[in-house]
Write a protein that holds these residues in place. Structure first.
Motif, mmCIF file in Angstrom:
data_model
loop_
_atom_site.group_PDB
_atom_site.id
_atom_site.type_symbol
_atom_site.label_atom_id
_atom_site.label_comp_id
_atom_site.label_asym_id
_atom_site.label_seq_id
_atom_site.Cartn_x
_atom_site.Cartn_y
_atom_site.Cartn_z
ATOM 1 N N GLY A 100 -3.346 -6.164 3.825
ATOM 2 C CA GLY A 100 -2.664 -4.955 3.344
ATOM 3 C C GLY A 100 -3.328 -4.558 2.033
ATOM 4 O O GLY A 100 -3.840 -5.419 1.299
ATOM 5 N N SER A 101 -3.333 -3.263 1.723
ATOM 6 C CA SER A 101 -4.068 -2.867 0.509
ATOM 7 C C SER A 101 -3.318 -3.237 -0.766
ATOM 8 O O SER A 101 -3.915 -3.404 -1.825
ATOM 9 N N LYS A 102 -2.000 -3.447 -0.677
ATOM 10 C CA LYS A 102 -1.218 -3.752 -1.884
ATOM 11 C C LYS A 102 -1.766 -4.996 -2.593
ATOM 12 O O LYS A 102 -1.954 -5.002 -3.814
ATOM 13 N N TYR A 129 -0.638 -0.155 -9.395
ATOM 14 C CA TYR A 129 -1.796 -0.017 -10.307
ATOM 15 C C TYR A 129 -1.446 -0.559 -11.694
ATOM 16 O O TYR A 129 -2.233 -1.266 -12.321
ATOM 17 N N ASN A 172 -5.884 8.048 -6.608
ATOM 18 C CA ASN A 172 -5.272 7.973 -5.285
ATOM 19 C C ASN A 172 -5.075 9.388 -4.721
ATOM 20 O O ASN A 172 -4.222 10.117 -5.179
ATOM 21 N N ASN A 176 0.173 9.660 -3.487
ATOM 22 C CA ASN A 176 1.579 9.244 -3.472
ATOM 23 C C ASN A 176 2.005 9.178 -4.933
ATOM 24 O O ASN A 176 1.363 8.454 -5.698
ATOM 25 N N PRO A 206 -4.985 5.366 1.236
ATOM 26 C CA PRO A 206 -4.314 4.988 2.492
ATOM 27 C C PRO A 206 -3.823 6.175 3.326
ATOM 28 O O PRO A 206 -3.491 6.005 4.486
ATOM 29 N N TYR A 207 -3.781 7.382 2.695
ATOM 30 C CA TYR A 207 -3.256 8.542 3.432
ATOM 31 C C TYR A 207 -4.363 9.472 3.928
ATOM 32 O O TYR A 207 -4.083 10.611 4.303
ATOM 33 N N SER A 235 -6.221 1.581 4.324
ATOM 34 C CA SER A 235 -5.262 0.706 4.989
ATOM 35 C C SER A 235 -5.009 1.185 6.409
ATOM 36 O O SER A 235 -5.051 2.385 6.683
ATOM 37 N N LYS A 238 -0.771 3.273 7.452
ATOM 38 C CA LYS A 238 -0.275 4.623 7.729
ATOM 39 C C LYS A 238 -1.136 5.308 8.784
ATOM 40 O O LYS A 238 -0.650 6.161 9.523
ATOM 41 N N TYR A 323 4.571 12.619 2.267
ATOM 42 C CA TYR A 323 5.638 12.929 1.327
ATOM 43 C C TYR A 323 5.746 14.407 0.975
ATOM 44 O O TYR A 323 4.743 15.111 0.879
#
Ligand SMILES: Cc1ncc(COP(=O)(O)O)c(C=O)c1O
Length: 395
Positions: A100-102, A129, A172, A176, A206-207, A235, A238, A323
């Motif tokens: 996972g990218s987190k 971050y 990013n 988000n 990721p989006y 990632s 999503k 979002y």
């Protein structure tokens, strides 16, 4: 018990009050509709799950995986970047699969931030971050993302004495929580800025596959010489509805990839191999699911924006991301507004303040709730608006 200063310093969870209230409402049998979480409601596509199940039955996949990931997975990631962005990657030196990218985002700070170093962090922004920065002993310098600048940071407003101490910059896009997008010209400017100030760049994307009206978000790696200064995180969460499987990647500058690989090989033992095979299938198999998911989100986006605008909340239809970023009505802070919606109509939205000081004045609504909940949530928002109109003083 004495907790480490490192953990004590972590910012408190801002939504404690709201979470408590949601739990109380649910416990008393109330039906709460949540627009809070960015977690796709549609399951992982069947061909990906089939590959996962098949791989799970093979005993060679029951053992410790390699930290660097299967060579076949790294090649699939390189293939995907080539197909999607026209970016060439050396799958041995420029690609690292992640759990996972987190985790990759948080761990990257330990590779490029020493105690006392400064890190440029977008505000509002994904909280990891700054959390990674703080855990590594660094200081976040918050770059305001403002509507008047299309939610892009103003690079020339960052003071020189801050830049002198800065080692790393986070970006990013699609963003988000603001849902803003950035083009290759912006990324080209970032590369020059990073070269001039000797800063490494981490772009979190990721989006990039969640976009509407035919829009195709850019990759940071499409910028000229981007690989000389930075990496991009991507990632499968999503793009392929795989949040629960935990698989992502960092790609780009070989020194940064090597540093992250070295750190991670001391911390974790890689990604379960069956999940790596599922990711190979996602990246190299049929891609129709991306358009299908986007069509679904686009329909929801239009419904949500329409209701919000009718409520008097200024919200633009996003070009990308999961979002809608909406201004709260006059007279409320983002926390008060979120609280009021929960209290009065059992709807949860995320207060912008949770993403940083410059998130104040906004709330974030995610498009990842199923259609029935979405319709219910929207009619409750309309109910909130009607109750306000009823009580509005006559002028
Ligand atoms: C901007 C951003 N980066 C990274 C992540 C983490 O994604 P994952 O760990 O599922 O790959 C998220 C999740 O919501 C996100 O919004």
């Amino acid at each position: 018990m004495k907790m480490s200063k490192r953990v004590e310093k972590l910012p408190p969870y801002l939504f404690v009050g709201i979470s408590r209230k949601i739990a109380e409402k649910k416990a008393s049998g109330e039906d709460v509709v949540s627009f809070a979480i960015g977690d796709p409601d549609v399951p992982t596509p069947p061909h990906i799950i089939d590959r996962l199940c098949e791989a799970a039955r093979q005993p060679e996949n029951h053992r410790y995986p390699e930290s660097a990931g299967l060579p076949e997975l790294r090649k699939s990631i390189a293939y995907w970047y080539q197909q999607r962005f026209g970016v060439s990657l050396d799958s041995d030196r420029e690609v690292l699969p992640l759990l996972g990218s987190k985790e990759g985002i948080a761990h990257m700070a330990f590779c490029f931030v020493d105690p006392g170093d400064t890190v440029l962090v977008p505000d509002p922004g994904y909280p990891v971050y700054s959390v990674g920065t703080l855990l590594a002993g660094g200081h976040p310098y918050y770059m305001p993302l403002l509507d008047k600048n299309a939610f892009l940071p103003e690079l020339d407003k960052i003071p020189t004495d801050v830049l002198r101490k800065t080692t790393l910059m986070w970006l990013n896009y699609p963003n988000n929580p603001t849902s803003a997008v950035a083009d290759i010209d912006f990324f080209n400017r970032i590369v020059s800025f990073a070269q001039k100030n000797n800063i490494v760049v981490c772009h979190d994307g990721p989006y990039s596959e969640v976009a509407y009206d035919g829009y195709k978000p850019a990759s940071f790696l499409q910028a000229n010489d981007s690989k000389t200064v930075g990496v991009e995180f991507h990632s499968l969460s999503k793009s392929y509805n795989m949040t629960g499987w935990r698989i992502a990647m960092a790609v780009g500058n070989p020194t940064m990839i090597e540093a992250l690989k070295r750190l991670k090989s001391n911390l974790d033992s890689g990604i379960p191999q069956a999940i790596q095979y599922a990711a190979i299938e996602a990246l190299t198999g049929p891609q129709d699911c991306i358009d299908e998911h986007n069509a679904l989100y686009q329909r929801r986006r239009d419904l949500v924006v329409d209701v919000l605008n009718k409520m008097g909340l200024e919200a633009r239809p996003p070009q990308a991301s999961l979002y809608v970023w909406a201004r709260v009505p006059n007279g409320y802070t983002s926390m008060e507004f979120a609280d009021d919606l929960l209290e009065k109509v059992n709807v949860v939205v995320t207060p912008g303040i949770g993403y940083g000081k410059h998130g104040e004045g906004y709330v974030r609504l995610s498009l990842t709730l199923n259609d029935a909940s979405l319709v219910k949530g929207l009619s409750r928002l309309a109910e909130w608006r009607d109750s306000k109109n009823r009580f509005k003083p006559k002028v």
